[in-house]
Enzyme design. Structure first.
Site, mmCIF file in Angstrom:
data_model
loop_
_atom_site.group_PDB
_atom_site.id
_atom_site.type_symbol
_atom_site.label_atom_id
_atom_site.label_comp_id
_atom_site.label_asym_id
_atom_site.label_seq_id
_atom_site.Cartn_x
_atom_site.Cartn_y
_atom_site.Cartn_z
ATOM 1 N N HIS A 385 0.793 -1.227 0.000
ATOM 2 C CA HIS A 385 0.000 0.000 0.000
ATOM 3 C C HIS A 385 0.819 1.268 0.000
ATOM 4 O O HIS A 385 0.258 2.356 -0.027
ATOM 5 C CB HIS A 385 -0.914 0.049 1.226
ATOM 6 C CG HIS A 385 -2.119 -0.807 1.100
ATOM 7 N ND1 HIS A 385 -3.291 -0.372 0.530
ATOM 8 C CD2 HIS A 385 -2.337 -2.088 1.456
ATOM 9 C CE1 HIS A 385 -4.184 -1.340 0.553
ATOM 10 N NE2 HIS A 385 -3.632 -2.399 1.105
ATOM 11 N N LYS A 566 -9.284 13.955 3.468
ATOM 12 C CA LYS A 566 -8.378 12.814 3.564
ATOM 13 C C LYS A 566 -7.482 13.050 4.760
ATOM 14 O O LYS A 566 -7.485 14.140 5.329
ATOM 15 C CB LYS A 566 -7.539 12.661 2.286
ATOM 16 C CG LYS A 566 -6.926 13.993 1.824
ATOM 17 C CD LYS A 566 -6.175 13.881 0.507
ATOM 18 C CE LYS A 566 -7.063 13.799 -0.702
ATOM 19 N NZ LYS A 566 -7.007 12.530 -1.394
ATOM 20 N N ARG A 567 -6.702 12.053 5.170
ATOM 21 C CA ARG A 567 -5.765 12.295 6.260
ATOM 22 C C ARG A 567 -4.863 13.488 5.911
ATOM 23 O O ARG A 567 -4.540 13.712 4.729
ATOM 24 C CB ARG A 567 -4.904 11.042 6.509
ATOM 25 C CG ARG A 567 -5.675 9.927 7.184
ATOM 26 C CD ARG A 567 -6.204 10.327 8.553
ATOM 27 N NE ARG A 567 -5.151 10.426 9.522
ATOM 28 C CZ ARG A 567 -4.902 9.527 10.482
ATOM 29 N NH1 ARG A 567 -5.673 8.466 10.595
ATOM 30 N NH2 ARG A 567 -3.918 9.685 11.341
ATOM 31 N N LYS A 572 0.103 14.661 0.757
ATOM 32 C CA LYS A 572 -1.220 14.924 0.182
ATOM 33 C C LYS A 572 -1.412 16.418 -0.127
ATOM 34 O O LYS A 572 -2.345 16.805 -0.815
ATOM 35 C CB LYS A 572 -2.307 14.414 1.122
ATOM 36 C CG LYS A 572 -2.348 12.876 1.222
ATOM 37 C CD LYS A 572 -3.412 12.410 2.205
ATOM 38 C CE LYS A 572 -3.452 10.907 2.395
ATOM 39 N NZ LYS A 572 -4.286 10.215 1.380
ATOM 40 N N THR A 674 -8.655 6.298 -2.838
ATOM 41 C CA THR A 674 -9.992 5.770 -3.124
ATOM 42 C C THR A 674 -10.997 6.905 -2.984
ATOM 43 O O THR A 674 -12.069 6.848 -3.578
ATOM 44 C CB THR A 674 -10.381 4.629 -2.163
ATOM 45 O OG1 THR A 674 -10.119 5.032 -0.821
ATOM 46 C CG2 THR A 674 -9.617 3.365 -2.506
ATOM 47 N N LYS A 678 -14.561 7.949 -5.171
ATOM 48 C CA LYS A 678 -15.879 8.284 -4.616
ATOM 49 C C LYS A 678 -16.394 9.593 -5.218
ATOM 50 O O LYS A 678 -17.570 9.715 -5.552
ATOM 51 C CB LYS A 678 -15.793 8.417 -3.094
ATOM 52 C CG LYS A 678 -15.331 7.170 -2.354
ATOM 53 C CD LYS A 678 -15.023 7.498 -0.888
ATOM 54 C CE LYS A 678 -14.189 6.428 -0.226
ATOM 55 N NZ LYS A 678 -13.563 6.879 1.040
HETATM 56 C C1 LIG Z 1 -12.259 7.005 1.344
HETATM 57 C C2 LIG Z 1 -11.797 7.451 2.670
HETATM 58 C C3 LIG Z 1 -10.447 7.701 2.894
HETATM 59 C C4 LIG Z 1 -9.398 7.588 1.803
HETATM 60 O O1 LIG Z 1 -9.325 8.834 1.167
HETATM 61 P P1 LIG Z 1 -8.092 9.208 0.212
HETATM 62 O O2 LIG Z 1 -8.504 10.512 -0.373
HETATM 63 O O3 LIG Z 1 -8.018 8.128 -0.830
HETATM 64 O O4 LIG Z 1 -6.889 9.296 1.050
HETATM 65 C C5 LIG Z 1 -10.041 8.119 4.141
HETATM 66 N N1 LIG Z 1 -10.924 8.292 5.138
HETATM 67 C C6 LIG Z 1 -12.249 8.082 4.956
HETATM 68 C C7 LIG Z 1 -13.171 8.303 6.093
HETATM 69 C C8 LIG Z 1 -12.725 7.657 3.722
HETATM 70 O O5 LIG Z 1 -14.039 7.438 3.564
#
Ligand SMILES: *Cc1c(COP(=O)(O)O)cnc(C)c1O
Length: 829
Positions: A385, A566-567, A572, A674, A678
């Site tokens: 990952h 995101k985190r 990022k 991911t 979405k």
């Molecule tokens: C989908 C999701 C992530 C992953 O987000 P990235 O933008 O791909 O880092 C992290 N936290 C939550 C709560 C999510 O639903």
């Protein structure tokens, strides 16, 4: 325990549940009514029965919590039947099972998702209304199951749902953390963490299995018995199973998520208790429980902590003992294990599975080392990952050998076996190097397949992470691009849009997401585009209301909602986004009468508690929000909103309302992402770099529907060769100079002008993630976004094209890929 012995209890699954619906039904909610043979009065009776007999509450005095529990139990009842039927069919056909080992499952809420998959959502809403209860209120009363940090844990949750949907017989194995990911608050703009307590209430979805418990050992010594070496652990705990059924779309199949809770092997020291030493008497219990107490709140930095290693072994050993116990019930010779068992390691966290499986086969089943190793490799797969060096797990041999002495021996034996088999292996390659056990190499050598999570990432795994091992094993590394479940991330979270999709192309797209392509011809149609825009606006209005209540910021639903959730991590690059926000603010103030496209910048995300730079970035975003949102000169043209405590439920609220998806990581650093998928599903075009799965999103949607900017992964590496790359970039950009100057002067922190000196210094001199180098390109891409958004027709077409071409990013597709290329498992449906 579910097994053949339970067959007498089973009710045959209803025909309707097994017959797939004809794909193209124009009457869109018909399926919701006729597939499950439960009527509204029956569901109501079930809810009232649970309220009375499970909760012990009179309807007249029941709280929201009581009603939610009663509804949850009534819905869980409906899952049990397909669950038993699935288990029985797997036993009867002797089908191969998949075991997905993950330290994290970021599940979120379960109730609404379960009602959707059972086709009972609308009925549940009606019945609750009939009982005087608001369905939405009940849904939102459920705490998120936040047993994960971010993408990796959420992927595991999407995979569980997709495995159930495509009929892949599977178990998920994880840890039942008492406290999931911490809760985030802001105090004076700073992140403050408080413990999360999802288990203080009853968790209605799980079944406790006190009979399914295994002893897990740590430490101790190796003794020789009958000429064989065996491990005598110095400490032991019990792993006790808690099962949550996971039901797939239309209830055709259900699998088990089995989470382990740690229990003491000796309950209680009665002698000490009788002496009055109560605290010491409870010690064994307290020690054991520590193991499943908390989730480590960081998945981007490797933790050298003994407790973490113990947690990893706890999960893995419990899972493997359970797998072997179930396999033996089938009566097959142990050499047959790979024909019945596929074990997937979600990152290296369960990589101890290799040595542990060898140990169980050799020490407890009497196999020789090499046959045991061959069997283990044929069963195991490893998903990588991350390429971030600081995230790659490696344990000091001292710690590893102390906690797991027998496994240390086995690891050395694996390494020696590999070196002997591949004498050309370079001397610097191997599992044990420089007094460390490298878990990536261990996972690689113990697997028959290693996969990356996007096309770009898998290439980088070959080229940069394991080049030598790849040369020795050229067929071992493959790609499986991540995906997300369209049930939760479109059907459930975006009812306006999913309703429009069904009205336009008919039902059935939920489990056949490529069908969204059928929307494409409609994109040219003004009526469809208007309806698409209306669905988006409805979500934006709802979000604006929520933000007004929760963040105290009023925004216009006609503004462009620009979302980065995101985190918080330097790679990022939330910093790049907030710097652009400041530049935009300056530009608006300089020319307030110009024709600005109003923007709402929405941020969401948590920082690891010990990650100081990420915490400064959070503070800066909040400080900028404070200044910008109170500037009367700017008004609706720019707002910055940062709701605290980003989690799955917040993502479900924000993503359907997003106009623009921020995916701006330094190229080469985001393995897949991911979140990006979405947003695409929900009709938000991406502004992004060529990183992770963005590359494939761009390929699917086309350059005209994507705002691409920034250095490529190769260019990033080249640019870093110039030690002054950031200074050069800053000196070339007056805008960036001005922005950095304002921050450095304390424009956003007047009460503490020096607050961001270190952060600004970092951009000037230690800009590893190339914020400065990509700044101007990002600004230009954002200007293009403004132009595109101002042309409403063009924008709606772009947005709709994103949804129409997002079919590839269903996790059903990902799971089918794993089944075919890694697990050799076929669908049981
Ligand atoms: C989908 C999701 C992530 C992953 O987000 P990235 O933008 O791909 O880092 C992290 N936290 C939550 C709560 C999510 O639903």
């Amino acid at each position: 325990m579910l097994g053949p012995c339970a067959a007498g209890l089973l009710i045959p699954v209803r025909r309707a549940l097994l017959n797939p619906e004809p794909a193209n039904r124009p009457d869109r909610d018909r399926w919701d009514i006729d597939v499950t043979d439960i009527t509204a009065p029956q569901l109501k009776a079930d809810i009232l029965r649970h309220l009375t007999f499970t909760l012990g509450k009179d309807a007249a005095h029941a709280s929201v919590y009581d009603w939610r529990m009663a509804l949850s139990y009534a819905i869980r009842d409906r899952i049990v039947e397909p669950w038993f039927a699935s288990t029985r069919k797997t036993w009867e056909t002797g089908a191969k099972r998949v075991y997905y080992l993950s330290m994290e499952f970021l599940i979120g809420r379960i109730l609404e998702d379960a009602t959707i998959n059972l086709g009972l959502r609308d009925m549940a809403e009606t019945v609750m209304a009939d009982l005087g209860q608001d369905f939405r209120t009940l849904i939102e009363d459920e705490p998120d199951a936040a047993l994960g940090n971010g993408g990796l844990g959420r992927l595991a949750a999407c995979f569980m749902e997709s495995m159930a949907t495509v009929g892949c017989p599977a178990y998920g194995y994880g840890i039942r953390y008492e406290h999931g990911l911490f809760r985030q608050r802001f105090e004076g703009g700073r992140q403050v963490e408080t413990p999360e307590d999802w288990l203080t209430q009853r968790h209605p979805w799980e079944f406790e299995r006190p009979e399914a418990a295994y002893t897990i050992g740590f430490k101790g010594e190796i003794v020789t018995r009958d000429g064989r070496e065996v491990w005598v652990p110095g400490e032991t705990v019990l792993a006790e199973a808690h099962d949550t059924p996971v039901v797939g779309w239309q209830g055709k199949w259900a699998n088990t998520l089995r989470l382990w809770a740690a229990k003491p092997t000796t309950l209680f020291d009665l002698e000490r208790f009788n002496r009055g030493d109560y605290a010491a008497a409870a010690e064994p219990e307290a020690l054991a429980r520590t193991l499943s107490r908390v989730l480590y709140p960081d998945d981007t930095t490797y933790q050298g902590k003994e407790l973490r290693l113990k947690q990893e072994f706890f999960l893995t050993s419990a899972a493997l003992q359970d797998i072997l116990r179930r396999f033996k019930t089938g009566g097959h010779p142990i050499t047959d294990l790979p024909n019945h068992v596929a074990i997937q390691m979600n990152d290296t966290h369960p990589a101890i599975a290799g040595p542990e499986l060898i140990r169980l086969l050799v020490d407890e089943h009497g196999l020789e080392f090499e046959p045991a190793l061959d069997i283990a490799r044929a069963c195991l797969g490893y998903t990588n990952h991350t390429l971030l060096p600081e995230a790659l797990e490696r344990w000091a041999t001292f710690t590893f050998g102390n906690v797991l002495p027998r496994h240390m021996q086995i690891v050395e034996r694996i390494d020696a076996w590999h070196k002997a088999k591949y004498p050309s292996r370079p001397h610097y390659v191997g599992i044990v190097k420089h007094h460390e056990v490298r878990m990536g190499e261990l996972a690689f050598l113990m697997s028959h397949k290693v996969n990356g999570v996007s096309a770009l990432h898998s290439d980088l795994v070959k080229k940069n992470l394991f080049p030598e091992l790849h040369a020795l094993h050229p067929d071992q590394i493959i790609n499986q691009t991540n995906g997300v479940t369209p049930r939760r991330w479109l059907k459930m979270c975006n009812r306006p849009l999913s309703g429009l999709i069904t009205d336009t192309i008919g039902a059935g797209w939920e489990a056949d997401l490529d069908r969204l392509r059928e929307l494409e011809p409609h994109v040219a149609d003004t009526g469809f585009r208007t309806a698409f825009g209306a669905a988006k606006r409805q979500n934006k209005v709802a979000l604006a209301e929520w933000m007004a209540g929760h963040c105290g910021v009023t925004v216009s639903p006609d503004a462009l909602f620009d979302v980065q959730i995101k985190r918080i991590h330097e790679y990022k690059r939330q910093l790049l986004n907030i710097l652009e926000t400041i530049a935009r603010w300056n530009a608006i103030r300089e020319n307030p009468t110009a024709d600005w496209v109003p923007r709402v910048k929405i941020f969401g995300g948590k920082s690891a508690p010990g990650y100081a730079v990420a915490k400064e970035i959070i503070h800066l975003i909040n400080d900028v929000a404070q200044v910008v949102n109170t500037d009367p000169l700017v008004g609706d043209r720019l707002k910055v909103v940062y709701p605290a405590n980003y989690n799955v439920s917040m993502a479900e609220r924000l993503i359907p309302a997003a106009d623009l998806s921020e995916q701006i990581s330094t190229a080469g650093k985001e393995a897949s992402g991911t979140g990006n998928m979405k947003f695409m599903l929900n009709g938000a075009p991406t502004i992004g770099t060529l990183d992770g799965a963005n590359v494939e999103i761009l390929h699917e949607v086309g350059a005209e529907n994507f705002f691409l900017f920034g250095l490529t992964a190769d260019q990033v590496v080249k640019r870093r060769e110039d030690p002054d790359h950031s200074r050069h970039a800053i000196e070339a950009s007056q805008t960036l100079q001005d922005v950095l100057q304002m921050i450095a002067e304390g424009r956003f922190s007047p009460e503490e002008p020096g607050r961001y000196h270190a952060l600004v210094h970092r951009v000037w001199h230690h800009d590893y993630f190339l914020v400065a180098a990509d700044f101007d390109a990002y600004l230009a891409a954002q200007a293009e976004v403004d132009t595109a958004y101002a042309d409403r027709d063009r924008w709606l077409a772009m947005a709709a094209m994103n949804t129409a071409r997002s079919g590839f990013f269903s996790s059903d597709r990902t799971i089918r890929g794993y089944m075919a290329d890694i697990w050799s498992v076929t669908s049981a449906l």
